[in-house]
Design a protein around this motif. Structure first.
Motif, PDB file in Angstrom:
ATOM      1  N   CYS A   1       0.823  -1.205   0.000  1.00  0.00           N
ATOM      2  CA  CYS A   1       0.000   0.000   0.000  1.00  0.00           C
ATOM      3  C   CYS A   1       0.855   1.252   0.000  1.00  0.00           C
TER       4      CYS A   1
ATOM      5  N   CYS B   1      -1.224   1.226   7.584  1.00  0.00           N
ATOM      6  CA  CYS B   1      -1.210   0.460   6.346  1.00  0.00           C
ATOM      7  C   CYS B   1      -2.632   0.398   5.791  1.00  0.00           C
ATOM      8  N   GLN B   2      -2.747   0.489   4.468  1.00  0.00           N
ATOM      9  CA  GLN B   2      -4.064   0.476   3.837  1.00  0.00           C
ATOM     10  C   GLN B   2      -4.514  -0.920   3.436  1.00  0.00           C
ATOM     11  N   SER B   3      -3.661  -1.916   3.674  1.00  0.00           N
ATOM     12  CA  SER B   3      -3.980  -3.272   3.258  1.00  0.00           C
ATOM     13  C   SER B   3      -4.749  -3.985   4.363  1.00  0.00           C
TER      14      SER B   3
END
Length: 66
Positions: A33, A47-49
């Protein structure tokens, strides 16, 4: 389909062709991400994941270091 692991030291997310993958020019690094690719500025960017806790880990490690 080749799978790789996110190059972020705080993250063990798998990244593959279906994920949002970033490659830094001149490097073989892939990130799961945007936050990981930017090395979590100030250590606070999550984190965008989905399912990744690297943002929390960065914060925890900063607390332990101080």
């Amino acid at each position: 389909m080749s799978a790789a692991t996110c190059a972020c030291p705080h993250c063990a997310c798998a990244v593959d062709s279906r994920e949002w993958v970033h490659e830094v020019a001149g490097d073989d690094l892939v990130y799961c991400c945007e936050a990981c690719m930017q090395r979590h500025p100030k250590g606070m960017v999550q984190c965008q994941s989905a399912g990744c806790d690297c943002g929390e880990r960065v914060e925890r490690e900063r607390e332990l270091a101080s």
